[in-house]
Scaffold this active site. Sequence first.
Site, PDB file in Angstrom:
ATOM      1  N   THR A 172       1.139  -3.031  16.336  1.00  0.00           N
ATOM      2  CA  THR A 172      -0.338  -3.167  17.003  1.00  0.00           C
ATOM      3  C   THR A 172      -1.053  -4.399  16.252  1.00  0.00           C
ATOM      4  OG1 THR A 172      -0.045  -0.902  16.384  1.00  0.00           O
ATOM      5  CG2 THR A 172      -2.125  -1.428  17.435  1.00  0.00           C
ATOM      6  N   ILE A 184       3.349   4.158  -1.000  1.00  0.00           N
ATOM      7  CA  ILE A 184       3.697   4.845  -2.152  1.00  0.00           C
ATOM      8  C   ILE A 184       5.023   5.418  -2.541  1.00  0.00           C
ATOM      9  CG2 ILE A 184       1.257   5.583  -2.476  1.00  0.00           C
ATOM     10  CD1 ILE A 184       1.654   8.054  -0.721  1.00  0.00           C
ATOM     11  N   ASP A 185       5.831   5.074  -1.580  1.00  0.00           N
ATOM     12  CA  ASP A 185       7.314   5.423  -1.325  1.00  0.00           C
ATOM     13  C   ASP A 185       8.444   5.054  -2.429  1.00  0.00           C
ATOM     14  OD1 ASP A 185       7.886   2.938  -0.157  1.00  0.00           O
ATOM     15  OD2 ASP A 185       7.698   3.929   1.992  1.00  0.00           O
ATOM     16  N   THR A 197       0.797  -2.800   8.660  1.00  0.00           N
ATOM     17  CA  THR A 197      -0.463  -2.255   8.262  1.00  0.00           C
ATOM     18  C   THR A 197      -1.542  -2.720   9.139  1.00  0.00           C
ATOM     19  OG1 THR A 197      -2.118  -2.087   6.493  1.00  0.00           O
ATOM     20  CG2 THR A 197      -0.895  -4.191   6.612  1.00  0.00           C
ATOM     21  N   HIS A 208      -1.803   1.422  -3.871  1.00  0.00           N
ATOM     22  CA  HIS A 208      -2.268   2.824  -4.047  1.00  0.00           C
ATOM     23  C   HIS A 208      -1.416   3.634  -4.926  1.00  0.00           C
ATOM     24  CE1 HIS A 208      -4.172   1.783   0.111  1.00  0.00           C
ATOM     25  NE2 HIS A 208      -4.809   1.390  -0.670  1.00  0.00           N
ATOM     26  N   GLN A 268       0.872  -1.166  -0.013  1.00  0.00           N
ATOM     27  CA  GLN A 268      -0.012   0.179   0.061  1.00  0.00           C
ATOM     28  C   GLN A 268       0.891   1.311   0.066  1.00  0.00           C
ATOM     29  OE1 GLN A 268      -3.403  -0.681   3.102  1.00  0.00           O
ATOM     30  NE2 GLN A 268      -1.607  -1.959   3.562  1.00  0.00           N
TER      31      GLN A 268
END
Length: 310
Positions: free
Chosen positions: A272, A113-114, A246, A131, A111
């Site tokens: 997390t 975009i870097d 993510t 993305h 995901q």
Amino acid sequence: RPKLSQYNTIDDAVKLLQEAKNIIVLTGAGISTSLGIPDFRSKDTGLYSKLAHLGLSDPQEVFDIHIFREDPRIFFSIAKDILPTEKKYSPTHGFIKLLQDKGKLLTNYTQNIDNIEANAGVRAEKMVQCHGSFATATCVKCNFKVPGDAIFDDIREGKVPECSACVESIATLKPQGLKRKRSSTGNQKDRKEFEDSSDEDDYEIPTPGVMKPDITFFGEDLPDEFGQRLVHHDRELADLVIVIGTSLKVAPVAEVPGILPRNVPQIYISRTPVSHTDFDIDLLGDSDVVVSELCRRAGWNLEHHMIPAD
Ligand code: OAD
């Protein structure tokens, strides 16, 4: 999706890695935070926690296509903070490259975009940039495309980049091609005056379009390749899924684990835990630490993959 009860421990994860031949790696912003790039939703450090000054009702609106069309300055006021910079990559990117080198990487759905996966040497054909990325930019008005770095200077200065093709075509417009701001009343004298007038203020000069980086905003479709490859190719072949860094809050990527066959084991690596999807093995912690430990136990040399690419 019910859990597969035979997989629980880190050593089960190591065994799965060693045996797998076609791994789907699904990544998010958490794999780049060790490089100093903020993720989106981490409390206090995530990009969204830093956007209060923009006065948006929801910070995600900086990536909302409708808001962008209305006022692109909002996005360009923060775009420099997420612009890819040096050619660096994290141990987690190195881990994805290692899976590729071992012939085990089916696809890395990212995901991010870097475009940092490329720095680590992950091949374009092994990647789906769900993305999009900053690699190219497109004019919102005339669809003219440029390499992404053509607008990086503007982005760094917080400016809204204009389309050079629009600027050129406007410069060559003849007055006849321009729309008049007012129309003649039809009265003969007035019509003559109207037609003779060459006052520039009398014409509506079109404005050039804005160049938008080809990243997928909320309200835009994901690249076709995402669904095509997942449903018509990878779903049949995948024998292991590893989700890394993510929060799985954004559809349709968040739906990927649920789309895959139930017998394909799924591992989750992140700081997390997520509550809305059940993974077979949760490896909670810094992803760089977790993948390093997985490699150590597997007897794989991740260090070798950490020599920065030129
Ligand atoms: P989030 O910020 O939502 O989630 C990042 C996750 O990575 C969180 O669960 C963090 O706890 C975890 N994390 C952060 N640093 C970590 C580290 N060093 N090791 C392990 N875990 C770490 O980012 P995404 O899930 O990628 O979309 O966000 C998805 C999409 O939402 C983005 O692609 C972006 C955003 O709106 C667009 O811009 C269109």
